[in-house]
Design an enzyme around this catalytic site. Structure first.
Site, PDB file in Angstrom:
ATOM      1  N   HIS A   1       0.808  -1.270  -0.068  1.00  0.00           N
ATOM      2  CA  HIS A   1      -0.042  -0.042   0.022  1.00  0.00           C
ATOM      3  C   HIS A   1       1.020   1.243  -0.020  1.00  0.00           C
ATOM      4  CE1 HIS A   1      -3.988   2.061   1.878  1.00  0.00           C
ATOM      5  NE2 HIS A   1      -3.216   2.798   1.112  1.00  0.00           N
TER       6      HIS A   1
ATOM      7  N   GLU B   1     -11.411   3.405   6.277  1.00  0.00           N
ATOM      8  CA  GLU B   1     -10.204   4.353   6.830  1.00  0.00           C
ATOM      9  C   GLU B   1     -11.179   5.424   7.635  1.00  0.00           C
ATOM     10  OE1 GLU B   1      -6.577   7.274   5.664  1.00  0.00           O
ATOM     11  OE2 GLU B   1      -7.981   6.590   4.049  1.00  0.00           O
TER      12      GLU B   1
ATOM     13  N   ASP C   1       1.608   3.979   2.856  1.00  0.00           N
ATOM     14  CA  ASP C   1       0.773   4.754   2.343  1.00  0.00           C
ATOM     15  C   ASP C   1       1.502   6.001   1.331  1.00  0.00           C
ATOM     16  OD1 ASP C   1      -1.845   5.476   1.532  1.00  0.00           O
ATOM     17  OD2 ASP C   1      -2.278   6.043   3.463  1.00  0.00           O
ATOM     18  N   ASP C   2       1.658   7.038   2.137  1.00  0.00           N
ATOM     19  CA  ASP C   2       2.172   8.337   1.550  1.00  0.00           C
ATOM     20  C   ASP C   2       3.189   8.833   2.326  1.00  0.00           C
ATOM     21  OD1 ASP C   2      -0.046   8.850  -0.708  1.00  0.00           O
ATOM     22  OD2 ASP C   2      -1.131   8.683   1.150  1.00  0.00           O
TER      23      ASP C   2
ATOM     24  N   HIS D   1      -9.596   0.912  -1.319  1.00  0.00           N
ATOM     25  CA  HIS D   1      -9.520   1.671   0.088  1.00  0.00           C
ATOM     26  C   HIS D   1     -11.047   1.595   0.654  1.00  0.00           C
ATOM     27  CE1 HIS D   1      -5.670   2.997  -1.403  1.00  0.00           C
ATOM     28  NE2 HIS D   1      -5.462   3.758  -0.691  1.00  0.00           N
TER      29      HIS D   1
END
Length: 333
Positions: free
Chosen positions: A14, A197, A275-276, A194
């Site tokens: 991810h 979340e 993730d980021d 996704h």
């Protein structure tokens, strides 16, 4: 524990490649491509990384992506992430990219994909890192827009293993994209999304039952449904959990509140991902370190999380077994 984390070979499932754009590269590319960005300097950018929710992050994420114009830009972006993989002992990565973020600005689909693909090819040749590419639809846009993107992707089916769904979750349920996911499945793409979340666990049910996905990205809200927890356990559906992201976007206020240990203890197939990472203060090892320092995770838990990531990946069974042996070897040493 930190030594164990560093020593273990890992997979990451991810990771948004646009979310690995560090401020230094953002400024370098902005200057090269003569793009105006709303920040004076690198410190100014880092100060902006103080998010209150998913949307406040996405606003900056899309502004940053504007500096990516040429194939070389996407190559350099991906290569910088690969160097972080080398540092963190990530030997397999499955990266997301958001074509609509770029094609909407007039950057050709092929430009984006070819830059990413070449960097990943060089990563394999130079470091032995294996990888897959997953194309994500932006859920705040229409399903028609997603269909157009899917059509653009069809000539590159050999380079893209799957499709996903990301961007603003609340108000954009998986069911909005039912038809395009059906078409993507018919075209042979693997499906991920996704879900759960920020939005509630009903989005996870929709991703599973309406879209027919094989992997949930995030999924931390599943804990609010005993029935869903039981199903995820029985079916061993992977959840690609991103601890730093969940903290930075205020899904949890503190690492001590994060539920990854509870999900793991219940028997769910959870893994750790970044993730980021440029925006969320850390790549894969830092995510592991943060949860280990704040939750009662054991060495056995860490090894299980690492093995889950390989078992949940889209690589061949033979390669999975080879990688799992490498994990066991690292543990034995």
């Amino acid at each position: 524990m930190i030594e164990l984390i560093k020593k273990l070979p890992k997979a990451e499932l991810h990771l948004h490649i646009e979310g690995s754009l560090e401020p230094e590269l953002m400024f370098k590319l902005a200057k090269k491509n003569q793009i105006d960005i709303p920040y004076k300097d690198i410190d100014d950018v880092r100060r902006a990384y103080n998010f209150t929710n998913l949307q406040t992050f996405l606003d900056i994420y899309y502004a940053g992506a504007n500096v990516l114009i040429t194939k070389d830009d996407f190559y350099e972006l991906t290569w910088e992430y690969i160097l972080k993989c080398v540092e963190d002992n990530v030997i397999h990565t499955e990266i997301f990219f958001d074509p609509q973020t770029h094609t909407a600005r007039g950057v050709a689909f092929e430009t984006v994909l070819s830059g990413i693909k070449e960097a990943l090819s060089d990563a394999n040749a130079q470091f032995g890192i294996t990888s897959c590419i997953i194309m994500c639809f932006l859920r705040h846009l229409s399903q028609d827009d997603a269909f157009a993107t899917l059509e653009e992707a069809l000539p590159f089916k050999d380079d893209i293993i799957g499709v996903g769904l990301d961007s603003s979750e609340i108000g954009n349920p998986p069911s909005k994209f039912k038809d395009v996911f059906k078409k993507a499945k018919e075209e042979g793409f693997k499906l991920v999304a996704h879900a759960g979340e920020e939005a509630d666990f009903s989005y996870i049910y929709e991703a599973l039952d309406v879209l027919g996905i094989s992997r949930i990205d995030h999924g931390v809200q599943s804990i609010n449904s005993p029935e869903l927890m039981q199903r995820l356990k029985e079916e061993q559906i992977p959840l690609t959990v991103c601890p730093n992201s969940n903290i930075e976007l205020k899904v949890f206020d503190h690492y001590q509140e994060h539920n990854i240990k509870q999900l793991l203890d219940f028997g769910l197939n959870v893994s750790v991902n970044s993730d980021d990472p440029a925006y969320f203060k850390g790549y894969l090892n830092q995510n592991f370190i943060n949860i280990c320092e704040n939750l009662p995770l054991t060495e056995k838990d860490v090894i299980k999380l690492v093995k889950n990531s390989f078992n949940s990946s889209f690589i061949s069974e033979a390669l999975k077994q080879a990688y799992l042996k490498r994990v066991d070897l690292a543990v034995a040493q």
